[in-house]
Design a protein around this motif. Structure first.
Motif, PDB file in Angstrom:
ATOM      1  N   ARG A 177      18.836  48.622  67.816  1.00  0.00           N
ATOM      2  CA  ARG A 177      20.104  47.912  67.953  1.00  0.00           C
ATOM      3  C   ARG A 177      20.044  47.002  69.176  1.00  0.00           C
ATOM      4  O   ARG A 177      19.472  47.344  70.205  1.00  0.00           O
ATOM      5  CB  ARG A 177      21.239  48.925  68.068  1.00  0.00           C
ATOM      6  CG  ARG A 177      22.533  48.395  68.605  1.00  0.00           C
ATOM      7  CD  ARG A 177      22.992  49.160  69.814  1.00  0.00           C
ATOM      8  NE  ARG A 177      23.242  50.557  69.561  1.00  0.00           N
ATOM      9  CZ  ARG A 177      22.475  51.538  70.076  1.00  0.00           C
ATOM     10  NH1 ARG A 177      21.438  51.248  70.859  1.00  0.00           N
ATOM     11  NH2 ARG A 177      22.744  52.791  69.829  1.00  0.00           N
ATOM     12  N   THR A 178      20.628  45.821  69.073  1.00  0.00           N
ATOM     13  CA  THR A 178      20.584  44.856  70.164  1.00  0.00           C
ATOM     14  C   THR A 178      21.969  44.660  70.766  1.00  0.00           C
ATOM     15  O   THR A 178      22.982  45.072  70.194  1.00  0.00           O
ATOM     16  CB  THR A 178      20.080  43.492  69.668  1.00  0.00           C
ATOM     17  OG1 THR A 178      21.045  42.949  68.750  1.00  0.00           O
ATOM     18  CG2 THR A 178      18.730  43.617  68.957  1.00  0.00           C
ATOM     19  N   ALA A 198      20.592  47.643  75.788  1.00  0.00           N
ATOM     20  CA  ALA A 198      21.574  46.936  74.964  1.00  0.00           C
ATOM     21  C   ALA A 198      22.970  47.043  75.566  1.00  0.00           C
ATOM     22  O   ALA A 198      23.731  46.067  75.577  1.00  0.00           O
ATOM     23  CB  ALA A 198      21.557  47.506  73.546  1.00  0.00           C
ATOM     24  N   TYR A 252      16.264  52.153  75.585  1.00  0.00           N
ATOM     25  CA  TYR A 252      16.550  51.027  74.696  1.00  0.00           C
ATOM     26  C   TYR A 252      18.061  50.851  74.488  1.00  0.00           C
ATOM     27  O   TYR A 252      18.567  49.722  74.453  1.00  0.00           O
ATOM     28  CB  TYR A 252      15.832  51.224  73.365  1.00  0.00           C
ATOM     29  CG  TYR A 252      14.328  51.268  73.523  1.00  0.00           C
ATOM     30  CD1 TYR A 252      13.589  50.097  73.633  1.00  0.00           C
ATOM     31  CD2 TYR A 252      13.650  52.481  73.600  1.00  0.00           C
ATOM     32  CE1 TYR A 252      12.206  50.131  73.805  1.00  0.00           C
ATOM     33  CE2 TYR A 252      12.271  52.532  73.771  1.00  0.00           C
ATOM     34  CZ  TYR A 252      11.558  51.355  73.878  1.00  0.00           C
ATOM     35  OH  TYR A 252      10.192  51.397  74.060  1.00  0.00           O
ATOM     36  N   ARG A 258      16.745  46.660  61.516  1.00  0.00           N
ATOM     37  CA  ARG A 258      17.162  47.198  62.805  1.00  0.00           C
ATOM     38  C   ARG A 258      18.044  48.435  62.652  1.00  0.00           C
ATOM     39  O   ARG A 258      18.658  48.877  63.622  1.00  0.00           O
ATOM     40  CB  ARG A 258      17.924  46.139  63.617  1.00  0.00           C
ATOM     41  CG  ARG A 258      17.073  44.999  64.119  1.00  0.00           C
ATOM     42  CD  ARG A 258      17.679  44.326  65.357  1.00  0.00           C
ATOM     43  NE  ARG A 258      19.049  43.904  65.126  1.00  0.00           N
ATOM     44  CZ  ARG A 258      19.415  42.787  64.508  1.00  0.00           C
ATOM     45  NH1 ARG A 258      18.492  41.982  64.031  1.00  0.00           N
ATOM     46  NH2 ARG A 258      20.696  42.477  64.349  1.00  0.00           N
TER      47      ARG A 258
END
Length: 233
Positions: free
Chosen positions: A115-116, A37, A33, A212
């Protein structure tokens, strides 16, 4: 235009959640993940992604996600008493030796899977707009407030509010306070080489929503993250 060095620290040992960096979270290794990002941020902003690990399985998991792992963290930096600064300095030294140009270090811990890329880009934009800052760091609003519901113990054993006169009766009247959420740190290399992160005099907040901001330290955190991520599907 910034030239970030994205450092993803992922050591093999972990006490709270064993083997957490490669443990499947909703069907994928946790580290995947953060790499998603980082890749999306790098595609839009540029920069070099450096996975810092002392563990072959983690390195293979990163490569399986399409991220090359050409640097392996020295075993001496794999213990749980080693700080993030030491890990980043060693990674920076390696990047310097390889001729990789960068003007900021972006620390992305795998324990922040929600987190993006937009969170990274928002922090980077704040960094670029604040040339005097030592670091831009992601934060979320804290549930605990030293002006309202955080207390210290006096010498006589009684409680007194940490800040202010203790007369506030509504949380809304207290100053807003923030806590690091562990998701994004955009750091000035010269500042990092000069002093520990906690000594930085100029830290700029990049606000993220609490939804988030989960940071995986315990098995309970892991279960909460799984539930939140499954609910978003």
């Amino acid at each position: 235009m910034l030239k970030p060095l994205y450092i993803v620290p992922a050591r093999g040992g972990s006490r709270g959640i064993p083997r957490k960096n490669v443990r499947p979270l909703c069907g994928r290794p946790l580290i995947a993940y953060t790499l998603d990002a980082a890749r999306e941020a790098a595609a839009r902003l540029g920069g070099y992604i450096l996975v810092s690990t002392d563990d072959a399985e983690i390195a293979d998991a990163a490569r399986a996600e399409g991220v090359p792992v050409d640097y392996m963290r020295p075993a001496a930096l794999g213990g749980d008493t080693v700080g993030s600064r030491e890990v980043m300095l060693d990674a920076m030294d390696w990047a310097d030796c390889k001729g990789i140009a960068y003007d900021c270090v972006v620390l992305l811990q795998p324990t922040s899977p929600m987190r993006t890329a937009s969170d990274i880009l928002d922090a980077a934009a704040l960094y670029e707009a604040a040339p005097e800052a030592d670091m831009v760091v992601s934060v979320c609003e804290s549930d605990a407030n030293p002006y309202y519901n955080l207390f210290e113990t006096a010498p006589d054993g009684t409680l007194h509010v940490c800040k202010g006169d203790g007369l506030l009766t509504r949380r809304q009247d207290a100053p807003r306070v923030w806590q690091y959420n562990g998701a994004v740190y955009v750091i000035r290399p010269a500042s990092l080489r000069a002093m520990p992160l906690g000594a930085f005099p100029r830290r700029v907040p990049s606000v993220m929503p609490a939804s988030r901001s989960i940071d995986l330290d315990t098995p309970a955190d892991w279960l909460r993250a799984e539930a939140l991520m499954q609910a978003d599907k």
